[in-house]
Scaffold this active site. Structure first.
Site, PDB file in Angstrom:
ATOM      1  N   THR A 331       0.876  -1.157   0.000  1.00  0.00           N
ATOM      2  CA  THR A 331       0.000   0.000   0.000  1.00  0.00           C
ATOM      3  C   THR A 331       0.917   1.212   0.000  1.00  0.00           C
ATOM      4  O   THR A 331       2.135   1.063   0.076  1.00  0.00           O
ATOM      5  CB  THR A 331      -0.882  -0.064   1.272  1.00  0.00           C
ATOM      6  OG1 THR A 331      -1.519  -1.329   1.307  1.00  0.00           O
ATOM      7  CG2 THR A 331      -1.931   1.004   1.331  1.00  0.00           C
ATOM      8  N   ASN A 351      -3.513  -3.586  -3.233  1.00  0.00           N
ATOM      9  CA  ASN A 351      -3.391  -4.827  -2.468  1.00  0.00           C
ATOM     10  C   ASN A 351      -2.010  -5.437  -2.621  1.00  0.00           C
ATOM     11  O   ASN A 351      -1.053  -4.862  -2.146  1.00  0.00           O
ATOM     12  CB  ASN A 351      -4.509  -5.817  -2.805  1.00  0.00           C
ATOM     13  CG  ASN A 351      -4.765  -6.789  -1.653  1.00  0.00           C
ATOM     14  OD1 ASN A 351      -4.435  -6.512  -0.504  1.00  0.00           O
ATOM     15  ND2 ASN A 351      -5.357  -7.921  -1.952  1.00  0.00           N
ATOM     16  N   ASP A 371      -9.446  -9.304  -0.207  1.00  0.00           N
ATOM     17  CA  ASP A 371      -9.602  -8.780   1.154  1.00  0.00           C
ATOM     18  C   ASP A 371     -10.955  -9.127   1.769  1.00  0.00           C
ATOM     19  O   ASP A 371     -11.180  -8.873   2.950  1.00  0.00           O
ATOM     20  CB  ASP A 371      -9.412  -7.261   1.170  1.00  0.00           C
ATOM     21  CG  ASP A 371      -7.955  -6.863   1.277  1.00  0.00           C
ATOM     22  OD1 ASP A 371      -7.100  -7.755   1.383  1.00  0.00           O
ATOM     23  OD2 ASP A 371      -7.661  -5.653   1.250  1.00  0.00           O
ATOM     24  N   SER A 400     -10.829  -3.127   5.334  1.00  0.00           N
ATOM     25  CA  SER A 400      -9.454  -2.674   5.171  1.00  0.00           C
ATOM     26  C   SER A 400      -8.874  -2.271   6.522  1.00  0.00           C
ATOM     27  O   SER A 400      -9.607  -1.924   7.450  1.00  0.00           O
ATOM     28  CB  SER A 400      -9.402  -1.476   4.227  1.00  0.00           C
ATOM     29  OG  SER A 400      -8.103  -0.908   4.184  1.00  0.00           O
ATOM     30  N   GLY A 421      -0.767  -3.500   5.253  1.00  0.00           N
ATOM     31  CA  GLY A 421      -1.781  -4.528   5.468  1.00  0.00           C
ATOM     32  C   GLY A 421      -2.318  -4.509   6.881  1.00  0.00           C
ATOM     33  O   GLY A 421      -2.572  -3.449   7.458  1.00  0.00           O
TER      34      GLY A 421
END
Length: 526
Positions: A331, A351, A371, A400, A421
């Site tokens: 990210t 991702n 996800d 998320s 993450g």
């Protein structure tokens, strides 16, 4: 800085930075993905949270990735079948129109030029391309752009993206419609469907960003503003700090006064409990009624704090929650403060490195569908079980951990966030705690990190976080401590000391970014 010098505000600059990152960090972000934008508008004295998370196509359903009752990991990770409908292009247009001062063509111009002229490969690019090399080779368009003769390019090799430049130009000229409707939308849908995906023109045309109320709470004479669902970040951050406060009230123990090991134990325990709730209760609030009041109640914090033993690690499985959620680690994050006091904290993602590894019209598509809980109650290949709250549904946004955050006190403002993450939330917690201890901004971003996410039941650490004696002490009270074998995260942070009239900023030394301060805002936040 060029955008600010040209008369743009923090939102204009943030869009320009995000677009640029999408060009030069194709492994981390881009208009094929989405993100969360936390904005403070100084003229209104108001915080706004822009949810530009991707959405599942209408063909998606609860068992979308099941094959013979088991998750099909390849289909949920690689190729256009793994791609949710991107939110980033809509966010650029929405933010520019409503909160920017400059035109969208002005703020996208640097990224367009960078895509057309290219950028040089560095060691970080090589590492992440090597991680996804096999799958990038599966898709000739991706291999042609991002590899060199089907191999990871040498350092210094120039990556040129003329198709991406053309796509960005269309977005700049036509706004949202340039991406989600018309010729480009047709190109995207045809390529996705020809390669095993299920996007439709209706999916693209229906995409909308959503303005949501941020999570706002008080801790230690600070107001903390963070990301609401479908992010789990703001709620988890509030829960962890709430538990620390309740623990102090119950035991008289201030976490600041503990030695390194005792503090790590306490923080691991509050992390464990917040991530337990994340696994069970968090999802897209448009599809699932997230019990925010319950999760943030003083009673829940008090109950959790009372269950913490200062001399013994808890056992996660005794807490009888679902197992945790797998989440991609690659990210990007940016933080901006302008001379008017406007500020932006934005975390953006596609991702996994290079997303789904599928490229069309210069756009690397995300693999954010992974996800979701691919099969509630069924372990995936990581041994992780998802909950119903994050089950797949048409039009739904996957959960998320992205946690763009700002912190206010009577005389200071902090802006921070990070990629990473499921470890994003604990990075922001540790950065917040460093700020609360009056550490300089450089310390927030560079301090050694550790993480506990309920399951797997262990403290994950960077290689140099604890020495052998400290690890032995943690082992003695029942913690398994395991190095992740590398440093992680890439925090970008700003501290505005209003009383002293000073701004400091820092970029995580783990990454390749930079921080720069040109002037101090003239407006007081109050």
């Amino acid at each position: 800085m060029d955008i600010l010098a040209a008369g743009g505000n923090a939102v204009d600059a943030a869009i320009a930075v995000a677009a640029s990152l999408g060009v030069v960090e194709p492994y981390a972000a881009g208009i094929g993905g989405g993100g969360f934008w936390l904005i403070y508008n100084a003229s209104e004295n108001k915080y706004r949270f822009i949810d530009a998370r991707e959405t599942a196509p209408k063909a998606a359903h609860r068992d979308y990735y099941l094959k013979d009752g088991k998750p099909d990991r390849d289909r949920s990770i690689n190729g256009p079948s793994a791609a949710a409908i991107p939110g980033q292009p809509a966010a650029f247009a929405y933010l520019s129109q409503r909160y920017g001062l400059l035109s969208l063509p002005q703020v996208l111009a640097p990224a367009i030029e960078q895509a057309r002229t290219g950028f040089e490969v560095d060691a970080r690019y090589q590492k992440l391309a090597n991680f996804r090399l096999h799958h990038m080779r599966r898709y000739p368009v991706t291999a042609e752009i991002f590899l060199d003769d089907n191999q990871v390019p040498a350092v210094g090799h120039r990556i040129v993206q003329p198709e991406l430049a053309t796509t960005l130009e269309l977005l700049a000229k036509q706004g949202k419609a340039g991406f989600y409707q018309g010729a480009l939308a047709n190109t995207l849908v045809e390529a996705v469907q020809a390669n095993g995906g299920d996007w439709t023109l209706e999916d693209l045309a229906n995409y909308q960003v959503v303005e949501r109320e941020p999570i706002v709470f008080e801790y230690d004479e600070h107001t903390i503003i963070s990301a609401p669902p479908p992010s789990s970040g703001g709620i988890a951050l509030a829960q962890m700090l709430g538990m620390l406060d309740a623990y102090q009230q119950q035991t008289g123990t201030d976490w600041r006064q503990l030695d390194k090991v005792a503090q790590a134990h306490l923080l691991a325990e509050v992390m464990r409990r917040a991530y337990r709730d994340r696994a069970e209760f968090l999802g897209d609030p448009d599809f699932y009624q997230v019990p925010v009041d319950k999760l943030l109640s003083e009673q829940r914090a008090a109950d959790y704090a009372a269950s913490i033993d200062a001399n013994k690690a808890s056992v996660s499985l005794d807490m009888q929650g679902p197992a945790n959620l797998h989440e991609g680690r690659h990210t990007t994050h940016l933080s901006v403060l302008d001379k008017y006091g406007n500020r932006v904290s934005a975390t953006l993602s596609i991702n996994l490195p290079f997303g789904s590894a599928f490229t069309v019209a210069g756009v690397v598509l995300n693999n954010e569908m992974d996800d979701f809980s691919l099969a509630p109650g069924v372990p995936n290949s990581y041994g992780l079980v998802g909950a119903e709250a994050n089950a797949i549904a048409a039009g739904k946004r996957p959960l998320s951990s992205m946690t763009p955050t700002m912190i206010e006190s009577c005389d200071q403002v902090a802006v921070l966030g990070a990629p990473g993450g499921s470890r994003i939330i604990t990075q922001v917690l540790l950065g917040t705690l460093a700020h609360l201890q009056n550490e300089p901004v450089e310390q927030w971003v560079s301090q050694p990190r550790f993480h506990h996410q309920y399951l797997p039941d262990r403290i994950q650490i960077e290689p140099d976080t604890f020495n052998s004696s400290e690890i032995n002490r943690l082992n003695t009270i029942g913690h398994e401590v395991r190095s992740v074998g590398r440093q992680y995260g890439n925090m970008q942070a700003i501290l505005w000391d209003i009383q002293q009239g000073k701004v400091t900023a820092a970029s995580d030394p783990r990454g390749v970014g930079a921080a720069e301060v040109l002037s101090v805002p003239q407006l007081n936040i109050r």
